[in-house]
Design a protein around this motif. Structure first.
Motif, PDB file in Angstrom:
ATOM      1  N   ALA A 122     -65.784  45.363 -53.254  1.00 58.50           N
ATOM      2  CA  ALA A 122     -65.406  44.029 -52.786  1.00 58.50           C
ATOM      3  C   ALA A 122     -66.534  43.443 -51.950  1.00 58.50           C
ATOM      4  O   ALA A 122     -67.092  44.126 -51.072  1.00 58.50           O
ATOM      5  N   ILE A 123     -66.862  42.180 -52.227  1.00 56.95           N
ATOM      6  CA  ILE A 123     -67.891  41.441 -51.482  1.00 56.95           C
ATOM      7  C   ILE A 123     -67.226  40.153 -51.018  1.00 56.95           C
ATOM      8  O   ILE A 123     -67.054  39.210 -51.799  1.00 56.95           O
ATOM      9  N   THR A 124     -66.816  40.099 -49.760  1.00 53.45           N
ATOM     10  CA  THR A 124     -65.976  38.990 -49.312  1.00 53.45           C
ATOM     11  C   THR A 124     -66.360  38.510 -47.919  1.00 53.45           C
ATOM     12  O   THR A 124     -66.841  39.272 -47.084  1.00 53.45           O
ATOM     13  N   ASN A 125     -66.145  37.204 -47.708  1.00 54.05           N
ATOM     14  CA  ASN A 125     -66.250  36.590 -46.381  1.00 54.05           C
ATOM     15  C   ASN A 125     -67.626  36.767 -45.741  1.00 54.05           C
ATOM     16  O   ASN A 125     -67.749  36.923 -44.523  1.00 54.05           O
ATOM     17  N   ASN A 126     -68.662  36.722 -46.581  1.00 52.21           N
ATOM     18  CA  ASN A 126     -70.028  36.814 -46.082  1.00 52.21           C
ATOM     19  C   ASN A 126     -70.692  35.447 -46.077  1.00 52.21           C
ATOM     20  O   ASN A 126     -70.352  34.576 -46.882  1.00 52.21           O
ATOM     21  N   TYR A 127     -71.670  35.271 -45.187  1.00 54.07           N
ATOM     22  CA  TYR A 127     -72.583  34.134 -45.251  1.00 54.07           C
ATOM     23  C   TYR A 127     -73.905  34.656 -45.792  1.00 54.07           C
ATOM     24  O   TYR A 127     -74.505  35.571 -45.216  1.00 54.07           O
ATOM     25  N   LEU A 128     -74.361  34.085 -46.916  1.00 50.49           N
ATOM     26  CA  LEU A 128     -75.639  34.466 -47.499  1.00 50.49           C
ATOM     27  C   LEU A 128     -76.547  33.248 -47.520  1.00 50.49           C
ATOM     28  O   LEU A 128     -76.298  32.283 -48.256  1.00 50.49           O
ATOM     29  N   GLY A 129     -77.568  33.303 -46.683  1.00 43.97           N
ATOM     30  CA  GLY A 129     -78.501  32.197 -46.554  1.00 43.97           C
ATOM     31  C   GLY A 129     -79.771  32.431 -47.345  1.00 43.97           C
ATOM     32  O   GLY A 129     -79.746  32.849 -48.498  1.00 43.97           O
ATOM     33  N   LYS A 130     -80.894  32.232 -46.707  1.00 40.86           N
ATOM     34  CA  LYS A 130     -82.182  32.141 -47.395  1.00 40.86           C
ATOM     35  C   LYS A 130     -82.624  33.457 -48.009  1.00 40.86           C
ATOM     36  O   LYS A 130     -82.866  34.441 -47.311  1.00 40.86           O
ATOM     37  N   ALA A 131     -82.726  33.484 -49.339  1.00 42.00           N
ATOM     38  CA  ALA A 131     -83.477  34.524 -50.037  1.00 42.00           C
ATOM     39  C   ALA A 131     -84.928  34.046 -50.129  1.00 42.00           C
ATOM     40  O   ALA A 131     -85.271  32.981 -49.624  1.00 42.00           O
ATOM     41  N   TRP A 132     -85.796  34.813 -50.809  1.00 43.95           N
ATOM     42  CA  TRP A 132     -87.201  34.414 -50.846  1.00 43.95           C
ATOM     43  C   TRP A 132     -87.602  33.944 -52.233  1.00 43.95           C
ATOM     44  O   TRP A 132     -87.305  34.582 -53.234  1.00 43.95           O
ATOM     45  N   GLY A 133     -88.310  32.807 -52.262  1.00 42.53           N
ATOM     46  CA  GLY A 133     -88.882  32.314 -53.511  1.00 42.53           C
ATOM     47  C   GLY A 133     -87.831  32.139 -54.585  1.00 42.53           C
ATOM     48  O   GLY A 133     -86.821  31.461 -54.395  1.00 42.53           O
ATOM     49  N   ASN A 134     -88.038  32.784 -55.735  1.00 43.26           N
ATOM     50  CA  ASN A 134     -87.096  32.668 -56.850  1.00 43.26           C
ATOM     51  C   ASN A 134     -86.131  33.855 -56.916  1.00 43.26           C
ATOM     52  O   ASN A 134     -85.535  34.120 -57.957  1.00 43.26           O
ATOM     53  N   LYS A 135     -85.962  34.559 -55.803  1.00 41.60           N
ATOM     54  CA  LYS A 135     -85.042  35.689 -55.773  1.00 41.60           C
ATOM     55  C   LYS A 135     -83.611  35.196 -55.548  1.00 41.60           C
ATOM     56  O   LYS A 135     -83.349  33.999 -55.577  1.00 41.60           O
ATOM     57  N   HIS A 136     -82.682  36.112 -55.320  1.00 37.38           N
ATOM     58  CA  HIS A 136     -81.260  35.771 -55.349  1.00 37.38           C
ATOM     59  C   HIS A 136     -80.580  36.076 -54.017  1.00 37.38           C
ATOM     60  O   HIS A 136     -80.915  37.055 -53.348  1.00 37.38           O
ATOM     61  N   GLN A 137     -79.610  35.246 -53.692  1.00 39.03           N
ATOM     62  CA  GLN A 137     -78.800  35.558 -52.521  1.00 39.03           C
ATOM     63  C   GLN A 137     -77.891  36.751 -52.797  1.00 39.03           C
ATOM     64  O   GLN A 137     -77.667  37.587 -51.926  1.00 39.03           O
ATOM     65  N   LEU A 138     -77.367  36.833 -54.002  1.00 37.56           N
ATOM     66  CA  LEU A 138     -76.577  37.981 -54.436  1.00 37.56           C
ATOM     67  C   LEU A 138     -76.928  38.276 -55.886  1.00 37.56           C
ATOM     68  O   LEU A 138     -76.820  37.403 -56.742  1.00 37.56           O
TER      69      LEU A 138
END
Length: 202
Positions: A122-138
């Motif tokens: 389970a991946i819940t209730n997270n804040y995912l902000g800045k990844a780098w360049g063309n990479k992914h937040q998740l």
């Protein structure tokens, strides 16, 4: 050797920042069970967590990151894991510092959360902000198939993953916010049985 039933909680890991971009907070590449990070702060250092067992068929069973702050990381990913039966809830992940970050020639941060393999997670209730360049937040991957040395059993397919009530805040041009993809165009990884609901993607 197997380690089990470890809790790391209420610790602020404040690294050397861009002067030592390759450091890290918690790393383990062996058989592990029941590892919890609770109310941990990881900042100004390399990859916060590298918890992936040993090889494609070894995984962490029971890995939990809860109410933690992982930001200003300078290498790898805030969360990198291969997990069976995990929960990642209520975390703040932001401010990746990758190649080209001002004043840091050796910085190499990439994704916010990278699941190289996941089952019953389970991946819940997270804040995912800045990844780098063309990479992914998740980004969620799977154990490789169809190549020399790859697994050939659906036992290791990524499946039964629940992603809900997260905020994906796109603050970097070119970021692919959420992906379910192989590691490369040449890879063959199987993912199935996902629920993605009530997430705020902006």
């Amino acid at each position: 050797r197997t380690s089990s039933d470890i809790t790391i909680m209420d610790i602020d890991f404040n690294g050397a920042g861009i002067s030592d971009p390759a450091g890290g907070m918690v790393r383990a590449y062996s058989e592990l069970t029941n590892i919890t990070l609770l109310r941990v702060v990881c900042r100004n250092q390399g990859a916060c967590t590298g918890m992936s067992g040993n090889g494609d068929t070894n995984r962490i069973t029971g890995f939990f990151v809860v109410d933690s702050e992982l930001y200003a990381y300078t290498a790898g990913n805030a969360v990198y894991t291969a997990v069976q039966q995990g929960a990642f809830m209520g975390n703040y992940v932001d401010d990746a510092r990758g190649p080209g970050y001002p004043g840091c020639a050796l910085c190499g941060a990439e994704h916010g959360m990278r699941f190289q393999y996941a089952q019953k997670t389970a991946i819940t209730n997270n804040y995912l902000g800045k990844a780098w360049g063309n990479k992914h937040q998740l980004t969620i991957r799977g154990a490789p198939r169809g190549a020399t040395g790859a697994v050939e059993s659906d036992e290791y397919d990524t499946n039964r993953v629940y992603i809900a009530d997260n905020e994906f805040d796109n603050t970097s041009d070119g970021v692919q916010q959420v992906t379910f993809t192989p590691t490369s165009d040449n890879g063959c990884t199987w993912v199935r049985d996902f629920i993605f609901e009530r997430n705020y993607v902006k």
